[in-house]
Design an enzyme around this catalytic site. Structure first.
Site, PDB file in Angstrom:
ATOM      1  N   THR A 113      42.038  36.605  39.662  1.00  0.00           N
ATOM      2  CA  THR A 113      41.847  36.468  38.208  1.00  0.00           C
ATOM      3  C   THR A 113      40.564  35.732  37.880  1.00  0.00           C
ATOM      4  O   THR A 113      39.935  35.989  36.850  1.00  0.00           O
ATOM      5  CB  THR A 113      43.069  35.719  37.614  1.00  0.00           C
ATOM      6  N   SER A 130      44.814  39.267  44.815  1.00  0.00           N
ATOM      7  CA  SER A 130      45.136  38.583  46.080  1.00  0.00           C
ATOM      8  C   SER A 130      46.401  39.113  46.748  1.00  0.00           C
ATOM      9  O   SER A 130      46.670  38.780  47.896  1.00  0.00           O
ATOM     10  CB  SER A 130      45.206  37.073  45.884  1.00  0.00           C
ATOM     11  N   THR A 154      45.471  33.645  42.589  1.00  0.00           N
ATOM     12  CA  THR A 154      46.450  32.563  42.758  1.00  0.00           C
ATOM     13  C   THR A 154      47.766  33.029  43.388  1.00  0.00           C
ATOM     14  O   THR A 154      48.518  32.205  43.901  1.00  0.00           O
ATOM     15  CB  THR A 154      46.773  31.883  41.404  1.00  0.00           C
ATOM     16  N   ASP A 155      48.039  34.349  43.358  1.00  0.00           N
ATOM     17  CA  ASP A 155      49.333  34.818  43.880  1.00  0.00           C
ATOM     18  C   ASP A 155      49.540  34.434  45.342  1.00  0.00           C
ATOM     19  O   ASP A 155      50.635  34.033  45.739  1.00  0.00           O
ATOM     20  CB  ASP A 155      49.452  36.344  43.752  1.00  0.00           C
TER      21      ASP A 155
HETATM   22  N1  ASP Z   1      47.214  38.692  40.488  1.00  0.00           N
HETATM   23  C1  ASP Z   1      46.175  37.696  40.523  1.00  0.00           C
HETATM   24  C2  ASP Z   1      45.785  37.480  41.966  1.00  0.00           C
HETATM   25  O1  ASP Z   1      46.449  36.792  42.677  1.00  0.00           O
HETATM   26  C3  ASP Z   1      46.646  36.448  39.887  1.00  0.00           C
HETATM   27  C4  ASP Z   1      45.634  35.327  39.801  1.00  0.00           C
HETATM   28  O2  ASP Z   1      44.588  35.336  40.415  1.00  0.00           O
HETATM   29  O3  ASP Z   1      45.921  34.352  39.084  1.00  0.00           O
HETATM   30  O4  ASP Z   1      44.828  38.012  42.410  1.00  0.00           O
END
Ligand code: ASP
Length: 342
Positions: free
Chosen positions: A33, A79, A112-113
């Site tokens: 993200t 991710s 973040t995932d």
């Molecule tokens: N779906 C995103 C990821 O993990 C979520 C994020 O980055 O906050 O790539």
């Protein structure tokens, strides 16, 4: 500064850490993200991993005043599409570049995932004392108030700091510093989503100051037995989530199709009698973690004698340690020891 060793023997202390001064911070961008683009002002429905490392860096005023910045685009993905092949590329790049005395530290931008998984994998495999810091964001670059630029700025501060040397892999998020072992994503939307539950943060960044108050006592980086440099990917393990009426046949399938199993058990790592009966028969290593975020599984609380307690590692982190343990052919006794040491 001349230390006591130099004073007595006149020799130079051999230390791999970078010279004093800002030095160079290498940013390894992987997507997420923080590199996401969507409809202007919106926080959802965006495309992660859409802008490049260069664009990301250009969006953070003053970053080049903190350190000389070198950007490397490792991949640009959501991710959830990170693989162990990408992990091995990251670790080999860091281990190689860390030999350059001009390099002070590393920042990895990441979704973040699965950020906590990449952080814990690197914590067990990088062979340097230089700071390695992961960060990301909850809002895309096109949101009204994106959190990525501040998180990246503070991560470079930590990566360039002397305080972070020898602390293992760290995660910087919303002004706080976490260890790779404790960090987890705890909310699907809050800008403070990446935190550490009952283990808490180990430091705080405030304007120009990086403050680290606590260190992990668990072995990491240069103190581990894992060398993945010759591997292409990690051995496969399955993580199985127990819930009421969960089909025990999943266990047999997992045992036939992977090198080991991690169970996200209910409460203190528990499951039904039907699961117990199947687990008792399995020959692959079975590690017991919990679907509860906080707490610990100990040897005494195990329902099946042929299993290994994950201590307080989450199922996804227990899976990383089990995958690495398989690379060194660990037996059950050694596995038990590893889950207490790392
Ligand atoms: N779906 C995103 C990821 O993990 C979520 C994020 O980055 O906050 O790539």
């Amino acid at each position: 500064m001349i230390n006591i060793f130099q004073k007595i023997f006149g020799g130079e202390e051999k230390k791999e850490t970078a010279p004093a001064g800002p030095g160079k911070v290498v940013i390894l961008a992987t997507g997420g993200t923080i590199a996401g683009v969507g409809e202007s002002g919106k926080a959802t429905g965006y495309e992660p991993g859409a802008i490049t490392a260069e664009d990301l860096i250009a969006s953070v005023p003053g970053l080049d005043g903190l350190a000389e910045i070198e950007a490397i685009q490792v991949c640009n993905v959501n991710s959830d599409d990170i693989t162990s092949e990408i992990w091995i590329t990251l670790v080999n790049t860091i281990n190689e570049m860390a030999k350059d005395p001009a390099v002070k530290g590393f920042v990895i931008t990441h979704g973040t995932d699965t950020l906590e998984e990449t952080a814990y994998f690197l914590n067990l495999t990088v062979k340097t004392d230089k700071p390695v810091v992961l960060t990301g964001s909850m809002r895309p670059s096109t949101a009204i108030s994106p959190d990525g630029p501040m998180n990246l700025y503070e991560s470079v501060q930590v990566a360039a700091s002397d305080e972070a040397v020898g602390q293992g892999v760290l995660v910087v998020f919303s002004d706080r510093i976490y260890t790779a072992r404790s960090v987890m994503k705890m909310s699907t939307y809050q800008v403070t989503a990446v935190s550490a539950g009952e283990m808490g943060a180990v430091g705080i960044i405030r304007d120009t100051t990086v403050n680290i108050y606590e260190s992990s006592t668990r072995k990491h980086t240069t103190e581990t037995e894992f060398d993945v440099s010759k591997l292409k990917e990690l051995p496969k393990v399955c993580v199985l989530y127990f819930s009421v009426d969960a089909d025990p046949e999943m266990l047999r399938y997992a045992a036939e199709n992977s090198g080991g199993i991690v169970i996200a058990g209910a409460g203190a790592g528990e499951f039904s009698k039907k699961w117990m009966d199947v687990i008792d028969e399995l020959e692959v290593p079975v590690v017991i973690s919990s679907r509860i975020d906080d707490g610990i599984i100990t040897k005494d609380s195990l329902l099946c004698r042929n299993t290994v307690a994950a201590n307080n590692l989450s199922p996804q982190k227990a899976a990383i340690l089990l995958r690495l343990a398989l690379t060194v052919g660990a037996d059950r006794e050694r596995l038990e020891e590893m889950f207490c040491r790392y």
